[in-house]
Design a protein around this motif. Structure first.
Motif, PDB file in Angstrom:
ATOM      1  N   MET A  95     -18.892 -25.208  -2.591  1.00 50.34           N
ATOM      2  CA  MET A  95     -19.585 -23.920  -2.681  1.00 50.34           C
ATOM      3  C   MET A  95     -19.056 -23.088  -3.841  1.00 50.34           C
ATOM      4  O   MET A  95     -19.814 -22.493  -4.605  1.00 50.34           O
ATOM      5  N   GLU A 144     -15.493 -14.505   7.601  1.00 46.99           N
ATOM      6  CA  GLU A 144     -16.793 -15.058   7.188  1.00 46.99           C
ATOM      7  C   GLU A 144     -17.904 -14.579   8.114  1.00 46.99           C
ATOM      8  O   GLU A 144     -18.992 -14.213   7.661  1.00 46.99           O
ATOM      9  N   THR A 168     -22.633 -23.073  10.522  1.00 47.68           N
ATOM     10  CA  THR A 168     -22.936 -22.218   9.385  1.00 47.68           C
ATOM     11  C   THR A 168     -23.048 -23.096   8.150  1.00 47.68           C
ATOM     12  O   THR A 168     -22.129 -23.879   7.861  1.00 47.68           O
ATOM     13  N   VAL A 169     -24.169 -23.003   7.453  1.00 51.20           N
ATOM     14  CA  VAL A 169     -24.364 -23.826   6.252  1.00 51.20           C
ATOM     15  C   VAL A 169     -24.818 -22.957   5.088  1.00 51.20           C
ATOM     16  O   VAL A 169     -25.581 -22.010   5.263  1.00 51.20           O
ATOM     17  N   PRO A 170     -24.352 -23.271   3.870  1.00 53.04           N
ATOM     18  CA  PRO A 170     -24.803 -22.532   2.692  1.00 53.04           C
ATOM     19  C   PRO A 170     -26.266 -22.841   2.381  1.00 53.04           C
ATOM     20  O   PRO A 170     -26.759 -23.935   2.676  1.00 53.04           O
ATOM     21  N   THR A 217     -15.911 -25.864   1.050  1.00 53.77           N
ATOM     22  CA  THR A 217     -15.391 -24.677   0.366  1.00 53.77           C
ATOM     23  C   THR A 217     -15.320 -24.892  -1.135  1.00 53.77           C
ATOM     24  O   THR A 217     -15.806 -24.073  -1.917  1.00 53.77           O
ATOM     25  N   SER A 249     -24.055 -13.577   1.424  1.00 55.07           N
ATOM     26  CA  SER A 249     -23.127 -14.711   1.448  1.00 55.07           C
ATOM     27  C   SER A 249     -23.823 -16.038   1.178  1.00 55.07           C
ATOM     28  O   SER A 249     -23.171 -17.073   1.052  1.00 55.07           O
ATOM     29  N   ASN A 250     -25.187 -16.015   1.082  1.00 56.99           N
ATOM     30  CA  ASN A 250     -25.975 -17.234   0.870  1.00 56.99           C
ATOM     31  C   ASN A 250     -25.685 -18.283   1.943  1.00 56.99           C
ATOM     32  O   ASN A 250     -25.539 -19.466   1.649  1.00 56.99           O
ATOM     33  N   LYS A 251     -25.604 -17.823   3.196  1.00 59.82           N
ATOM     34  CA  LYS A 251     -25.320 -18.736   4.303  1.00 59.82           C
ATOM     35  C   LYS A 251     -26.285 -18.497   5.454  1.00 59.82           C
ATOM     36  O   LYS A 251     -26.810 -17.397   5.613  1.00 59.82           O
ATOM     37  N   ASP A 267     -26.499 -18.983   9.665  1.00 59.77           N
ATOM     38  CA  ASP A 267     -25.894 -19.301  10.965  1.00 59.77           C
ATOM     39  C   ASP A 267     -27.006 -19.856  11.845  1.00 59.77           C
ATOM     40  O   ASP A 267     -27.976 -19.147  12.138  1.00 59.77           O
ATOM     41  N   GLY A 296     -21.031 -12.140   7.121  1.00 59.30           N
ATOM     42  CA  GLY A 296     -22.403 -12.625   7.265  1.00 59.30           C
ATOM     43  C   GLY A 296     -23.207 -11.890   8.318  1.00 59.30           C
ATOM     44  O   GLY A 296     -24.419 -12.056   8.413  1.00 59.30           O
TER      45      GLY A 296
END
Length: 704
Positions: A79, A334, A5-7, A76, A39-41, A43, A338
């Motif tokens: 972000m 999280e 999972t990356v922003p 964390t 969440s601006n992420k 997967d 998401g």
């Protein structure tokens, strides 16, 4: 295969998330991708042999976005810092731009009313001065505050993919260039019979209000992530460990499984483990929500994030890093925030086609009015459609509600695994409870012992405890405890523990009891089903005297003879009546499943207020009964805490694991209640209904 999972940097609308998702999926080697605007992420699941995150990021950058590839241990903080910086930057921009936009908006309104509303005061600013000032202000607005909208236009030309910024950019530039043409080339404009109307004011007002909207959205997203931030605050940063007889302080990431960890009074437990020295009381409220500290001594488990109140303890680290309970909770929250609910997937599908449709509609409106000879109205329609029909709210309508709902649950010791479960729960009209540990305390005690043979009551307990010692059933533990602790047997009991023997050929009989050999004689211990199966004679009246009071019998059998029985009480939880009463007020029916005989089950059901019972249920039958209730047209939630509940939890529309539960039950459930309080079932049903209602409200206003 690798899952990560990356922003994502640069997203601000549902179309953005769709574009990023497509860009990621276009990269060779990517198996699946799910991008959340809330969440601006992203997967991402990909094949490491075919691609890397750097290659995926390069593809995403072509569309004007990027992935945040900061190392995980710094992610964390980075972000959180980046999010705060973005909100601060937008706040600074709107502090300057929004007041100007409001002034220009009211001047526009004044000008329009003075022309078309009889008796309204005339506009006092000369139009040539007003247009010049607006031309300067709109130029500054576009160049300093609208650069992201300008950059979206060439990106659209390159990628043929449009988002909200593209709509604002095309509309604003079209209005701005037309206005410049009218002001600086008036003769040519007159020869082309173009209207003298300018749209500088539209550029300023549109960008000002859109920027203000972006600030509100960014600020809202920052706040909705509060639950994760609060959970992260629970984690200790350092740990005090013992190595080679010395105490040393190390970073939390350096703790290894098997390390001896020292925790002094008032300190946080850094990782999960088992106490090997000392005793204390630990505040576990941040995990379970229970305010009363829990006493812990040698052999007890401790959990990261909890606080050591007063004692000095040493424990052996058993779970570290991402394996700790706190890390797993944060990860599950999280993932849930998401994930996409079915209603959100519909909104995303609409958003994916929304921008191209709006762009096409704007061009069509322009052409219709232009060919009709009204260029001024053509430009107004073109700009108006592009600006008004932004899909930002549509994309954020459901995920923001889900993030808040999941976050509120986590803050109350309720863990929702994914958004689909939260949405399903609002439709539930039947809650099925397992009895032991769910409605009752799950801490049964022996109330009565009777002998129906030549053996004394002590001999009955001795044989039963010898058999039950090898069983994991809660009732078995009650019998073993009764044998071990004279204090449980009353004032007249012997002061010594009752002897427990070694049993040969032990066998578990699922849902019925157990068997084994002692002194070459075979014994069985179990419930009424086992008694009937072996055609053993018994006095039904004597047994009913106890079962009608809610006691559960465990019979000792040899051959076809009943040697004796113990009757075990498992008291109703204080909170059960209130929880079931509240569910009834919400229109939810209640059902109880138990392996107990009908009289015992009926007594507990009456005490709790349960609508319907299924007694003498074998473990394998629980899932079948859940299916049966579903076939009757009910939407079913199953609440349980044991291994034998896991098939039923998985079969139900929504599975709820209550209390610490077992790992299998937690894996099978969609919702986990960390407290053993059945009132939390009411809370999560209510939270689900409120969240779904809020999603519908948000969608209404987003599309209205």
């Amino acid at each position: 295969m690798t899952k990560t999972t990356v922003p994502v940097i640069g997203m601000d609308c549902a179309s953005c998330s769709n574009i990023v998702n497509r860009a990621i999926k276009k990269t060779p080697g990517v198996i699946s991708s799910n991008v959340s605007i809330a969440s601006n992420k992203a997967d991402i699941e990909f094949d490491q042999e075919k691609t890397t995150l750097e290659k995926i990021n390069a593809n995403v950058k072509e569309y004007g976005y990027s992935l945040n590839l900061t190392p995980p241990d710094q992610m964390t903080d980075h972000m959180h810092h980046t999010g705060e910086e973005h909100v601060a930057m937008l706040k600074k921009q709107i502090t300057i731009l929004f007041p100007v936009s409001l002034i220009v908006f009211f001047l526009m309104l004044w000008d329009a009313l003075s022309r078309y509303a009889p008796g309204f005061p005339m506009f006092i600013i000369p139009m040539n001065i007003f247009n010049t000032v607006l031309a300067v202000l709109s130029t500054l607005t576009l160049l300093f505050f609208g650069r992201e909208f300008l950059a979206a236009i060439p990106r659209f030309a390159k990628t043929k993919v449009a988002n909200m910024d593209t709509l604002i950019g095309i509309g604003s530039v079209a209005a701005y260039l037309y206005s410049l043409f009218v002001i600086f080339l008036p003769d040519m404009a007159m020869s082309l019979k173009l209207p003298e109307t300018t749209y500088f004011d539209v550029v300023i007002v549109v960008i000002g209000f859109i920027k203000f909207g972006k600030y509100l959205e960014a600020n809202s997203k920052q706040k909705t992530g509060q639950a994760i931030k609060e959970l992260l605050k629970l984690s200790a940063k350092v740990a005090l460990i013992e190595r080679s007889g010395k105490e040393i302080e190390i970073g939390i990431d350096a703790v290894q499984i098997g390390d001896t960890v020292i925790v002094k009074p008032g300190a946080k437990i850094p990782v999960d483990g088992k106490i090997i020295e000392g005793h204390t009381s630990i505040d576990e409220s941040m995990i379970t929500g229970e305010p009363i500290p829990v006493d812990k001594s040698i052999g007890d488990l401790v959990t990261s994030g909890t606080i050591n109140n007063q004692g000095y303890i040493k424990f052996r680290a058993e779970k570290v890093g991402s394996s700790t309970l706190l890390s797993q909770i944060i990860k599950m929250v999280e993932n849930a925030q998401g994930s996409k609910a079915p209603i959100e997937k519909l909104a995303d599908t609409i958003s994916a086609y929304f921008v191209p449709a709006v762009l096409g509609l704007a061009l069509l409106a322009f052409l219709i009015w232009f060919l009709s000879g009204n260029l001024s109205l053509a430009i107004s329609a073109f700009v108006g459609i592009l600006v008004i029909a932004c899909p930002c709210a549509l994309g954020l309508a459901t995920p923001t509600a889900i993030i808040v709902g999941v976050g509120k649950g986590a803050q109350n010791g309720i863990l929702v695994k994914d958004a689909e479960v939260l949405e399903k729960l609002h439709n539930i009209n039947t809650v099925v409870f397992d009895k032991t540990g769910t409605i009752t305390t799950g801490k049964p005690v022996v109330s009565t012992v009777i002998s129906t043979s030549k053996q004394s009551e002590e001999e009955i307990i001795s044989i039963l405890a010898s058999l039950e010692k090898q069983s994991a059933h809660p009732l078995a533990q009650a019998i073993v405890n009764y044998a071990h602790h004279p204090s449980l047997r009353g004032a007249n009991a012997t002061k010594q523990s009752i002897k427990i023997h070694t049993i040969q050929n032990f066998k578990d009989i699922p849902g019925k009891g157990i068997s084994g050999q002692f002194k070459n004689k075979r014994y069985l211990a179990g419930n009424m089903t086992l008694l009937k199966e072996h055609k053993v004679d018994y006095d039904e009246k004597d047994i009913k005297e106890y079962t009608s009071k809610g006691m559960t019998p465990v019979f000792l059998i040899s051959g076809q003879s009943l040697l004796g029985a113990v009757f075990i009480s498992d008291t109703l939880k204080n909170e059960s009546r209130q929880a079931i009463s509240d569910l009834h007020k919400m229109g939810v029916k209640t059902v109880m499943l138990t392996g107990d005989d009908h009289d015992t089950a009926a007594y507990i059901a009456r005490e709790a207020g349960i609508d319907r019972i299924y007694a003498q249920v074998l473990p394998g039958d629980k899932a079948r009964i859940i299916n049966q209730i579903k076939v009757e047209g009910n939407k079913v939630a199953m609440v349980g805490d044991g291994v034998n509940d896991s098939p039923a939890l998985a079969t139900a529309d929504v599975g709820i694991a209550i209390g610490a539960g077992t790992n299998v039950a937690i894996e099978s459930a969609g919702i986990i209640l960390f407290k053993s309080d059945p009132r939390d079932i009411v809370k999560i049903v209510r939270l689900s209904r409120l969240t779904y209602s809020k999603m519908l409200q948000n969608l209404f206003w987003a599309t209205g």
